[in-house]
Design a protein around this motif. Structure first.
Motif, PDB file in Angstrom:
ATOM      1  N   ILE A 121       0.942  -1.399   0.004  1.00 24.77           N
ATOM      2  CA  ILE A 121       0.137   0.099  -0.114  1.00 24.77           C
ATOM      3  C   ILE A 121       0.971   1.276  -0.078  1.00 24.77           C
ATOM      4  CG2 ILE A 121      -1.569   1.220   1.291  1.00 24.77           C
ATOM      5  CD1 ILE A 121      -2.335  -1.259   2.820  1.00 24.77           C
ATOM      6  N   ASP A 122       0.535   2.223  -0.778  1.00 27.47           N
ATOM      7  CA  ASP A 122       1.185   3.522  -0.569  1.00 27.47           C
ATOM      8  C   ASP A 122       0.509   4.387  -1.409  1.00 27.47           C
ATOM      9  OD1 ASP A 122       3.387   5.189  -0.618  1.00 27.47           O
ATOM     10  OD2 ASP A 122       4.713   4.340  -1.903  1.00 27.47           O
ATOM     11  N   HIS A 123       0.709   5.857  -1.426  1.00 31.78           N
ATOM     12  CA  HIS A 123       0.034   7.098  -1.977  1.00 31.78           C
ATOM     13  C   HIS A 123       0.983   7.501  -2.912  1.00 31.78           C
ATOM     14  CE1 HIS A 123       1.489   8.956   1.567  1.00 31.78           C
ATOM     15  NE2 HIS A 123       1.415   9.807   0.925  1.00 31.78           N
ATOM     16  N   ASP A 124       0.567   8.289  -3.825  1.00 30.37           N
ATOM     17  CA  ASP A 124       1.328   9.039  -4.738  1.00 30.37           C
ATOM     18  C   ASP A 124       1.252  10.622  -4.449  1.00 30.37           C
ATOM     19  OD1 ASP A 124      -1.283  10.084  -5.996  1.00 30.37           O
ATOM     20  OD2 ASP A 124      -1.048   8.671  -7.484  1.00 30.37           O
ATOM     21  N   ASP A 157       7.995   7.391  -7.120  1.00 37.12           N
ATOM     22  CA  ASP A 157       9.665   8.222  -7.541  1.00 37.12           C
ATOM     23  C   ASP A 157       9.421   9.522  -7.056  1.00 37.12           C
ATOM     24  OD1 ASP A 157       8.134  10.099  -9.373  1.00 37.12           O
ATOM     25  OD2 ASP A 157       9.055   8.703 -11.062  1.00 37.12           O
ATOM     26  N   PRO A 158      10.960  10.168  -7.105  1.00 39.88           N
ATOM     27  CA  PRO A 158      10.899  11.525  -6.542  1.00 39.88           C
ATOM     28  C   PRO A 158       9.908  12.605  -7.160  1.00 39.88           C
ATOM     29  CG  PRO A 158      13.061  10.752  -6.672  1.00 39.88           C
ATOM     30  CD  PRO A 158      12.019   9.861  -7.346  1.00 39.88           C
TER      31      PRO A 158
END
Length: 82
Positions: A35-38, A79-80
């Motif tokens: 799980i992650d968010h952008d 990504d950054p």
């Protein structure tokens, strides 16, 4: 917000007071592995069968999911640039 994925085709959000359950046939597979968010705040969910995302409180399978080689997702990271 704390997000918790299960191996029972469910995603939970904990707001510090209570858990809210999200479950949908749109969730590919039944085992949430990542799980992650952008940068835009979209929540991305990875399972053993591909990706899903949370849009306006609803789980949706993105159109590119069917084109992924080897659909198993073990981790997600932005990504950054977001």
């Amino acid at each position: 917000m704390l997000w918790v994925g299960t191996d029972q085709r469910a995603l939970y959000a904990y707001d510090g007071v209570e858990f809210k359950r999200y479950s949908s046939p749109e969730l590919p597979g039944g085992y949430i592995r990542a799980i992650d968010h952008d940068a835009q705040g979209t929540l991305w969910i990875g399972t053993e069968m591909g990706f899903c995302r949370m849009v306006d409180g609803r789980l949706q399978t993105p159109p590119f999911n069917d084109t992924l080689p080897g659909k198993e997702v073990g981790s997600i990271g932005a990504d950054p640039d977001g």
